[in-house]
Enzyme design. Structure first.
Site, short mmCIF file in Angstrom:
data_model
loop_
_atom_site.label_atom_id
_atom_site.label_comp_id
_atom_site.label_asym_id
_atom_site.label_seq_id
_atom_site.Cartn_x
_atom_site.Cartn_y
_atom_site.Cartn_z
N ASP A 81 0.79 -1.24 0.00
CA ASP A 81 0.00 0.00 0.00
C ASP A 81 0.82 1.29 0.00
O ASP A 81 0.55 2.21 0.80
CB ASP A 81 -0.96 0.00 1.21
N ASP A 133 -4.67 -0.72 -1.44
CA ASP A 133 -5.95 -0.61 -0.77
C ASP A 133 -6.87 0.03 -1.80
O ASP A 133 -6.50 1.04 -2.43
CB ASP A 133 -5.76 0.31 0.45
N HIS A 183 -10.76 0.82 -2.07
CA HIS A 183 -12.10 0.76 -1.49
C HIS A 183 -13.18 1.34 -2.39
O HIS A 183 -12.96 2.38 -3.04
CB HIS A 183 -12.13 1.57 -0.18
N HIS A 225 -10.47 6.88 2.33
CA HIS A 225 -9.13 6.80 1.75
C HIS A 225 -9.11 5.75 0.65
O HIS A 225 -9.92 4.82 0.65
CB HIS A 225 -8.09 6.45 2.83
N LYS A 263 -6.92 -5.12 -2.81
CA LYS A 263 -7.63 -5.57 -1.60
C LYS A 263 -8.48 -4.44 -1.05
O LYS A 263 -8.30 -3.28 -1.46
CB LYS A 263 -6.63 -6.04 -0.55
N CYS A 310 -1.70 -2.67 7.78
CA CYS A 310 -1.70 -3.62 6.67
C CYS A 310 -0.42 -4.42 6.55
O CYS A 310 -0.45 -5.58 6.13
CB CYS A 310 -2.06 -2.91 5.38
C1 VGL Z 1 -4.41 0.79 5.89
C2 VGL Z 1 -5.74 1.91 7.37
C3 VGL Z 1 -6.83 1.68 6.60
C4 VGL Z 1 -3.04 0.32 5.51
C5 VGL Z 1 -5.49 0.56 5.09
O1 VGL Z 1 -2.77 0.10 4.30
O2 VGL Z 1 -2.21 0.11 6.43
N1 VGL Z 1 -4.53 1.47 7.03
N2 VGL Z 1 -6.70 1.00 5.45
ZN ZN Z 2 -8.21 0.95 3.96
#
Ligand code: VGL
Ligand code: ZN
Length: 189
Positions: free
Chosen positions: A18, A60, A62, A79, A104, A143
């Site tokens: 990420d 990430d 979403h 985010h 993901k 993550c």
């Molecule tokens: C993450 C918070 C929310 C990460 C992803 O990639 O660590 N942190 N979503």
């Molecule tokens: Zn996230």
């Protein structure tokens, strides 16, 4: 740290978690100095390419109004919304064109912090003969942690490139390191 290039061998892969704009300064879930991981991970990408081991990058990704967002009772500000600028990989990250991307966080009903959580990626690694992962990226205590623990559960050796990670909080980072050690992940520092 000096990259132990002679240790990158067949059956290894580099997994970057990420490294996206929203997790870096100026992003919607900015991690302090999140972008500091970029030059470090670029060195690892170069070493992986030289050693001929695969490079994987998770993102990430979403849907709008995801369950992990505060507006829906989750823990985080919105985010990494699909196809937005903030969801893009950091522009300074030198991802090779042939790097395999792991998407993901797309499930509507639950979050997926780990790159191995219901993505099929663990099965893919098994098919590809990957037995050991060098892991860096964001965030150490979310993550990266979840991915390392799932990889260990899947019987994959993990080496965490600590200077190529940043935590959401320092305390979270410390706890994450302890938890990873308890699960016999190697921490490179
Ligand atoms: C993450 C918070 C929310 C990460 C992803 O990639 O660590 N942190 N979503
Ligand atoms: Zn996230």
């Amino acid at each position: 740290m000096i990259i132990p290039k002679e240790e990158l061998k067949k059956g290894d892969a580099l997994l970057l978690i990420d490294v996206q704009k929203d997790f870096c300064p100026g992003g919607s879930l900015a991690i302090e100095d999140g972008d500091a991981v970029v030059p470090i991970l670029n060195d690892w990408i170069e070493a992986a390419e030289e050693a001929g081991i695969p490079v994987y990058a998770s993102r990430d990704w979403h849907p709008k109004g995801h369950v992990s967002f505060r507006e829906k009772g989750g823990d985080w500000p919105p985010h990494c919304i699909q196809d937005t600028d903030g969801a893009a990989f950091h522009p300074g990250l030198n991802l090779p064109a042939h790097a395999v991307i792991v998407t993901k966080g797309v499930r509507f009903d639950q979050d997926q912090n780990s790159a191995l959580d219901q993505t099929g990626f663990a099965e893919y690694l098994n098919r590809e003969g990957i037995k050991r992962l060098w892991i860096g990226g964001l965030a150490l205590d979310v993550c990266v942690l979840a991915t390392v623990l799932d990889a260990r559960d899947a019987g994959i050796e993990t080496l965490v490139i600590l200077e190529g990670t940043k935590p959401v909080t320092p305390q979270g980072g410390k706890a994450a390191i302890e938890k990873m050690k308890q699960n016999r992940a190697a921490i490179l520092s």
